[in-house]
Write a protein that holds these residues in place. Structure first.
Motif, mmCIF file in Angstrom:
data_model
loop_
_atom_site.group_PDB
_atom_site.id
_atom_site.type_symbol
_atom_site.label_atom_id
_atom_site.label_comp_id
_atom_site.label_asym_id
_atom_site.label_seq_id
_atom_site.Cartn_x
_atom_site.Cartn_y
_atom_site.Cartn_z
ATOM 1 N N GLU A 1 -29.182 31.896 16.137
ATOM 2 C CA GLU A 1 -27.916 31.759 16.691
ATOM 3 C C GLU A 1 -27.304 33.115 16.439
ATOM 4 N N VAL A 2 -26.901 33.756 17.269
ATOM 5 C CA VAL A 2 -26.037 34.946 17.076
ATOM 6 C C VAL A 2 -24.761 34.969 16.684
ATOM 7 N N LEU A 3 -23.999 35.272 15.536
ATOM 8 C CA LEU A 3 -22.871 35.141 15.025
ATOM 9 C C LEU A 3 -21.993 35.983 15.304
ATOM 10 N N LYS B 1 -14.816 38.493 21.803
ATOM 11 C CA LYS B 1 -14.799 37.163 22.404
ATOM 12 C C LYS B 1 -15.638 36.376 21.302
ATOM 13 N N MET B 2 -16.581 36.793 21.088
ATOM 14 C CA MET B 2 -17.563 36.118 20.024
ATOM 15 C C MET B 2 -16.749 36.063 18.782
ATOM 16 N N LEU B 3 -16.442 37.121 18.140
ATOM 17 C CA LEU B 3 -15.358 36.914 17.061
ATOM 18 C C LEU B 3 -14.593 35.744 17.085
ATOM 19 N N ASP B 4 -13.767 35.691 18.059
ATOM 20 C CA ASP B 4 -12.763 34.485 18.089
ATOM 21 C C ASP B 4 -13.366 33.229 18.209
ATOM 22 N N GLU B 5 -14.569 33.091 19.013
ATOM 23 C CA GLU B 5 -15.019 31.991 19.217
ATOM 24 C C GLU B 5 -15.776 31.355 18.231
ATOM 25 N N LYS B 6 -16.424 32.126 17.265
ATOM 26 C CA LYS B 6 -17.306 31.820 16.179
ATOM 27 C C LYS B 6 -16.906 31.988 14.711
ATOM 28 N N TRP B 7 -15.761 32.594 14.490
ATOM 29 C CA TRP B 7 -15.118 32.942 13.432
ATOM 30 C C TRP B 7 -13.699 32.578 12.914
ATOM 31 N N THR B 8 -13.149 32.237 11.922
ATOM 32 C CA THR B 8 -11.787 32.040 11.571
ATOM 33 C C THR B 8 -11.391 32.611 10.293
ATOM 34 N N LYS C 1 -7.478 42.244 -2.597
ATOM 35 C CA LYS C 1 -7.125 40.704 -2.346
ATOM 36 C C LYS C 1 -7.846 39.852 -1.737
ATOM 37 N N TYR C 2 -9.121 39.583 -2.334
ATOM 38 C CA TYR C 2 -10.312 39.000 -1.755
ATOM 39 C C TYR C 2 -9.758 37.487 -1.542
ATOM 40 N N GLY C 3 -9.996 36.855 -0.567
ATOM 41 C CA GLY C 3 -9.604 35.515 -0.194
ATOM 42 C C GLY C 3 -8.261 35.477 0.686
ATOM 43 N N ALA C 4 -7.595 36.635 0.678
ATOM 44 C CA ALA C 4 -6.455 36.590 1.502
ATOM 45 C C ALA C 4 -6.824 36.719 2.890
ATOM 46 N N ALA C 5 -7.646 37.415 3.567
ATOM 47 C CA ALA C 5 -8.219 37.676 4.807
ATOM 48 C C ALA C 5 -9.698 37.439 5.211
ATOM 49 N N ASP C 6 -10.267 36.772 4.262
ATOM 50 C CA ASP C 6 -11.884 36.651 4.573
ATOM 51 C C ASP C 6 -12.046 35.653 5.694
ATOM 52 N N ILE C 7 -12.983 36.047 6.608
ATOM 53 C CA ILE C 7 -13.353 35.539 7.656
ATOM 54 C C ILE C 7 -14.623 34.727 7.495
ATOM 55 N N VAL C 8 -14.693 33.441 8.038
ATOM 56 C CA VAL C 8 -15.906 32.483 8.067
ATOM 57 C C VAL C 8 -16.279 31.682 9.056
ATOM 58 N N THR C 9 -17.306 31.685 9.555
ATOM 59 C CA THR C 9 -17.922 31.050 10.571
ATOM 60 C C THR C 9 -17.661 29.534 10.616
ATOM 61 N N LYS C 10 -17.149 29.356 11.988
ATOM 62 C CA LYS C 10 -16.613 27.751 12.202
ATOM 63 C C LYS C 10 -17.612 26.631 11.858
ATOM 64 N N ASP C 11 -18.878 27.104 12.165
ATOM 65 C CA ASP C 11 -20.195 26.104 11.862
ATOM 66 C C ASP C 11 -20.447 26.207 10.383
ATOM 67 N N LYS C 12 -20.824 25.389 9.824
ATOM 68 C CA LYS C 12 -21.317 25.200 8.415
ATOM 69 C C LYS C 12 -22.698 24.900 8.329
ATOM 70 N N PHE C 13 -23.417 25.416 7.172
ATOM 71 C CA PHE C 13 -25.010 25.435 7.247
ATOM 72 C C PHE C 13 -25.489 25.128 5.921
ATOM 73 N N ARG C 14 -26.705 24.568 5.820
ATOM 74 C CA ARG C 14 -27.433 24.226 4.497
ATOM 75 C C ARG C 14 -28.624 25.060 4.450
ATOM 76 N N ASP D 1 -21.937 19.017 -2.913
ATOM 77 C CA ASP D 1 -22.932 18.843 -1.945
ATOM 78 C C ASP D 1 -22.316 18.872 -0.557
ATOM 79 N N THR D 2 -21.930 19.732 -0.130
ATOM 80 C CA THR D 2 -21.363 20.171 1.229
ATOM 81 C C THR D 2 -21.736 21.439 1.719
ATOM 82 N N PRO D 3 -21.803 21.330 3.069
ATOM 83 C CA PRO D 3 -22.484 22.746 3.764
ATOM 84 C C PRO D 3 -21.272 23.741 3.808
ATOM 85 N N GLY D 4 -21.618 24.926 3.957
ATOM 86 C CA GLY D 4 -20.168 25.886 4.177
ATOM 87 C C GLY D 4 -20.852 27.007 5.409
#
Length: 260
Positions: free
Chosen positions: A40-42, A48-55, A94-107, A227-230
């Motif tokens: 999957e391309v992230l 468009k992909m930034l807004d669709e797949k990240w927050t 200030k790490y954590g103030a504006a970090d972006i993460v994928t909406k999908d979570k993985f193992r 034990d949670t994906p991220g």
């Protein structure tokens, strides 16, 4: 060894065996590596992909608001676009103030990320499962430095292409395993940095950096892994670190072996 033979070796798929299940992981690595079948391309360079797949990661220090303020810019080395991690809310480190993460979570997964640091001291980070940081930090050769599994391994700084050049992380990651809510096997990864294998079946003990760093950072000083994906997270620390060509392929690694 002839170049043609070397190329064939680099392209030959590695085989991971586990309880009767066979998973093929492309062993092609390095800058410019394209996603294999099933990946999957992230991030493909588009807004468009930034807004669709990240927050934004909703951690305790979150100070940014959607839409994401990271900017899509021209690739400084040629055609295409890249993503600049210099979000105003992350100014001053200030790490954590504006970090972006994928909406999908993985193992378990195979991940490819490319980054570019234009200025000395450029700082960011790639987080696996929004827990475990692979450092992106120009000029630091310590266990807190470039390409280190932060605070767990030395920095393989020798493999860094340097300022003004694209660099690539290629990672196979296996999530921690649990029985009855207790961790029985630590997370593990194998990683290539710019085509050079720098970590092999490296276990990861904890989350470093406290609650502002990632999932479980505030649990028992980072040792309380759950034990949670991220998601895959990219860190904003007020620097012009660029990213491109990010893709992932989900895996199911039955055995504690990530070598590829």
């Amino acid at each position: 060894m002839k170049k043609s033979i070397l190329k064939a070796v680099a392209l030959f798929p590695a085989l991971i065996l586990g309880l009767g299940m066979i998973t093929y992981v492309q062993a092609q690595v390095g800058v410019g590596t394209k996603p294999p079948k099933g990946a999957e391309v992230l991030f493909d360079g588009s807004r468009k992909m930034l807004d669709e797949k990240w927050t934004y990661w909703e951690g305790p220090r979150l100070a940014a608001t959607l839409p994401i303020k990271w900017t899509v810019v021209k690739d400084p080395t040629g055609k295409g676009m890249a993503l600049n991690s210099n979000d105003p809310a992350g100014a001053g480190g200030k790490y954590g103030a504006a970090d972006i993460v994928t909406k999908d979570k993985f193992r378990d997964f195979r991940l490819h990320v490319e980054f570019f640091i234009p200025e000395a001291g450029g700082n960011s980070g790639v987080y696996l499962q929004n827990r475990y940081e692979i450092q992106v930090l120009d000029g630091d050769t310590t266990s807190h430095g470039m390409a280190a599994v932060i605070n767990e391994t030395p920095s393989p700084y020798h493999a860094y292409n340097g300022l003004g050049k694209w660099n690539a992380y290629d990672i196979v990651f296996r999530a921690a395993r649990f029985e009855n809510g207790k961790r029985t096997e630590k997370a593990m990864l194998t990683m290539y940095f710019n085509g050079k294998k720098v970590h092999t079946n490296q276990t990861i003990n904890q989350v470093w950096g406290g609650p502002n760093s990632g999932i479980d950072g505030g649990n028992d000083g980072g040792k309380g892994i759950t034990d949670t994906p991220g998601g895959i997270k990219l860190q904003a620390e007020g620097h012009n670190v660029l990213y491109r060509n990010i893709w992932i392929r989900e895996l199911d690694l039955k055995e504690a072996d990530t070598n590829f």
